[in-house]
Design an enzyme around this catalytic site. Structure first.
Site, mmCIF file in Angstrom:
data_model
loop_
_atom_site.group_PDB
_atom_site.id
_atom_site.type_symbol
_atom_site.label_atom_id
_atom_site.label_comp_id
_atom_site.label_asym_id
_atom_site.label_seq_id
_atom_site.Cartn_x
_atom_site.Cartn_y
_atom_site.Cartn_z
ATOM 1 N N GLY A 1 -12.111 -1.875 4.339
ATOM 2 C CA GLY A 1 -11.785 -0.879 3.316
ATOM 3 C C GLY A 1 -11.101 0.348 3.904
ATOM 4 N N ARG A 2 -10.888 0.310 5.218
ATOM 5 C CA ARG A 2 -10.278 1.440 5.927
ATOM 6 C C ARG A 2 -11.019 2.747 5.597
ATOM 7 N NH1 ARG A 2 -5.062 0.791 8.405
ATOM 8 N NH2 ARG A 2 -4.664 -1.015 7.114
ATOM 9 N N GLY B 1 0.837 -1.195 0.000
ATOM 10 C CA GLY B 1 0.000 0.000 0.000
ATOM 11 C C GLY B 1 0.875 1.248 0.000
ATOM 12 N N ARG C 1 -30.114 -8.001 12.316
ATOM 13 C CA ARG C 1 -28.857 -8.584 12.797
ATOM 14 C C ARG C 1 -27.683 -7.828 12.190
ATOM 15 N NH1 ARG C 1 -32.105 -10.734 15.433
ATOM 16 N NH2 ARG C 1 -32.336 -12.924 16.020
ATOM 17 N N GLU D 1 -16.275 0.177 6.921
ATOM 18 C CA GLU D 1 -15.672 0.390 8.243
ATOM 19 C C GLU D 1 -15.267 1.843 8.471
ATOM 20 O OE1 GLU D 1 -11.238 -1.446 7.345
ATOM 21 O OE2 GLU D 1 -11.835 -1.070 9.390
ATOM 22 N N SER E 1 -3.522 -4.131 -2.218
ATOM 23 C CA SER E 1 -4.378 -3.741 -1.083
ATOM 24 C C SER E 1 -5.814 -4.123 -1.407
ATOM 25 C CB SER E 1 -4.301 -2.228 -0.865
ATOM 26 O OG SER E 1 -5.331 -1.830 0.017
ATOM 27 N N ILE E 2 -6.521 -4.721 -0.443
ATOM 28 C CA ILE E 2 -7.932 -5.023 -0.713
ATOM 29 C C ILE E 2 -8.757 -3.742 -0.747
ATOM 30 C CG2 ILE E 2 -7.870 -7.345 0.289
ATOM 31 C CD1 ILE E 2 -9.588 -6.044 2.651
ATOM 32 N N ASP E 3 -8.221 -2.656 -0.195
ATOM 33 C CA ASP E 3 -9.028 -1.444 -0.011
ATOM 34 C C ASP E 3 -9.246 -0.658 -1.314
ATOM 35 O OD1 ASP E 3 -8.936 -2.147 2.641
ATOM 36 O OD2 ASP E 3 -7.310 -0.775 3.131
ATOM 37 N N ARG F 1 -10.044 -10.943 3.501
ATOM 38 C CA ARG F 1 -8.643 -10.780 3.091
ATOM 39 C C ARG F 1 -7.962 -12.092 2.742
ATOM 40 N NH1 ARG F 1 -5.686 -6.573 6.857
ATOM 41 N NH2 ARG F 1 -4.543 -8.418 7.432
HETATM 42 O O1 F6P Z 1 -5.755 -2.356 4.534
HETATM 43 C C1 F6P Z 1 -6.358 -3.600 4.559
HETATM 44 C C2 F6P Z 1 -7.211 -3.793 5.782
HETATM 45 O O2 F6P Z 1 -7.786 -5.064 5.732
HETATM 46 C C3 F6P Z 1 -8.270 -2.731 6.002
HETATM 47 O O3 F6P Z 1 -9.399 -2.907 5.173
HETATM 48 C C4 F6P Z 1 -8.539 -2.900 7.473
HETATM 49 O O4 F6P Z 1 -8.960 -1.677 8.021
HETATM 50 C C5 F6P Z 1 -7.186 -3.265 8.019
HETATM 51 O O5 F6P Z 1 -6.403 -3.738 6.942
HETATM 52 C C6 F6P Z 1 -7.220 -4.304 9.103
HETATM 53 O O6 F6P Z 1 -5.940 -4.419 9.617
HETATM 54 P P1 F6P Z 1 -5.501 -5.579 10.629
HETATM 55 O O7 F6P Z 1 -5.369 -6.835 9.830
HETATM 56 O O8 F6P Z 1 -4.222 -5.112 11.171
HETATM 57 O O9 F6P Z 1 -6.596 -5.724 11.644
#
Ligand code: F6P
Length: 356
Positions: free
Chosen positions: A180-181, A89, A268, A240, A135-137, A277
């Site tokens: 997705g941060r 990233g 729910r 998120e 990056s998945i984001d 991931r």
């Molecule tokens: O940047 C990838 C990511 O999976 C984000 O979507 C998420 O906020 C973060 O990493 C989670 O990080 P960790 O694996 O340290 O909890």
């Protein structure tokens, strides 16, 4: 990431380079020893369908210090490595570019401290860096897609499809939090792909297109309209990083409370978490990582000490090579615009053709 590892090694071999694998990310570069290994064609066999990265990755604080980067430089020189292809990233790519920027002074100090010879100093006076974005984001500017994002989107869609079946059976409402941060790409694409009723995105805090009322009113109206039409379920996607207009986080549990209180729907919350991931990469990610890796090796071979470090991207279905730090700084400008609530600016920076 595994597809990138495999293709980078094989494309490097095919173009006459000697590839090495560095295990555990920058930590491996700092530690050296058995963390840096020469790689042959067979060493990367069978990786295409594996999720994650078999060579490991780590958030490395030591690499953020000059001392750590000096150790990394020594390990590179002692292994005869003069080019680094980094998949990560914006943090990892910035770190790589910094190593390159400091390279001359690091090498001079290593020589002064008698850790390398005059010949090594001369031979390794330049370091080539090429970045690929993993990056998945999908949060890097100047590229349409990052390696991993498409696979993650598939995983989210599968999970949402499963939730839809149980939701219909019980006439329930599901509020689903996705990763997705600070970027809403995964949430937005997933919401479109499954036909969700509502989604909360960091880039578009609610209310959307409304001059009166709070988002709670508008969301409940939409959910109720769906029920009135005979729909037996509702799906709400919460990114998120979702925020409201006051920049407070929007939490899935709060959304659930609102729905239960106002509409009396059995609701729910599901947080998809790290399943997003992992698992086998999608066909598209395998293809993207493979063709970008070949471009990365070409960029290594074309690089000169004068040219800025390149980043391999994809725009409008064409593989692109752009200056890495330009992409990183554009990414930071987008985040800054979002944090200042200037959402139109953020969207324009991401997509110059954007219209609200
Ligand atoms: O940047 C990838 C990511 O999976 C984000 O979507 C998420 O906020 C973060 O990493 C989670 O990080 P960790 O694996 O340290 O909890």
């Amino acid at each position: 990431m595994n597809c990138a590892v495999r293709a980078t090694v094989r494309c490097a071999l095919a173009r006459g380079c000697v590839p090495y694998l560095i295990f555990e990310g920058y930590q491996g570069l700092v530690d050296g020893g058995d963390k840096i290994k020469k790689a042959g064609w067979d060493d990367v066999r069978g990786l295409m369908s594996l999720g994650g990265t078999v060579i490991g990755t780590a958030r490395c604080l030591t690499f953020k210090t000059k001392e750590g980067r000096s150790k990394a430089a020594l390990n590179l020189i002692k292994n005869g490595i003069d080019a680094l292809v980094v998949v990560g990233g914006d943090g990892s790519l910035t770190g790589a570019d910094l190593l390159r920027a400091e390279w001359k002074s690091l090498v001079d100090t290593l020589l002064k401290d008698n850790k390398i010879t005059e010949e090594e100093c001369e031979k390794y006076k330049n370091l080539t860096i090429v970045g690929m974005v993993g990056s998945i984001d999908n949060d890097m500017a100047a590229t349409d897609l990052t390696i991993g994002a498409n696979s993650s989107l598939h995983r989210i869609c599968e999970a949402l499809d499963s939730l839809v079946s149980t939701a219909i059976s019980h006439q329930r409402c599901f509020v689903v939090e996705v990763m997705g941060r600070h970027c809403g790409w995964l949430g937005l694409m997933a919401a479109i792909a499954v036909g969700a009723d509502w989604t909360f995105l960091p880039e578009r805090p609610p209310p959307i297109n409304t001059t009166e009322g709070e988002w709670e009113d508008e969301m409940c109206e939409i959910l109720q309209t769906q029920r009135d039409k005979g729909n037996r379920k509702n799906i709400i996607v919460v990114c998120e990083g979702a925020i409201d207009r006051q920049l407070n986080p929007i939490k899935a549990n709060y959304v659930k409370e609102v729905i239960e209180k106002r509409l009396g729907l059995d609701t729910r919350v599901t947080t998809l978490g790290h399943v997003q991931r992992g698992g086998a990469p999608s066909a598209y990610d395998r293809y993207l990582a493979t063709i970008q890796s070949d471009e990365a090796i070409k960029a290594v071979l074309k690089s000169t000490p004068e040219t800025p470090s390149p980043m391999i991207g994809i725009q409008q279905n064409k593989i692109t090579t752009i200056p890495l730090m330009e992409a990183v700084s554009l990414t930071h400008s987008v985040s800054e615009a979002v944090s200042k609530k200037d959402f139109n600016k953020a969207m324009e920076l991401r997509d110059p053709d954007f219209k609200d």
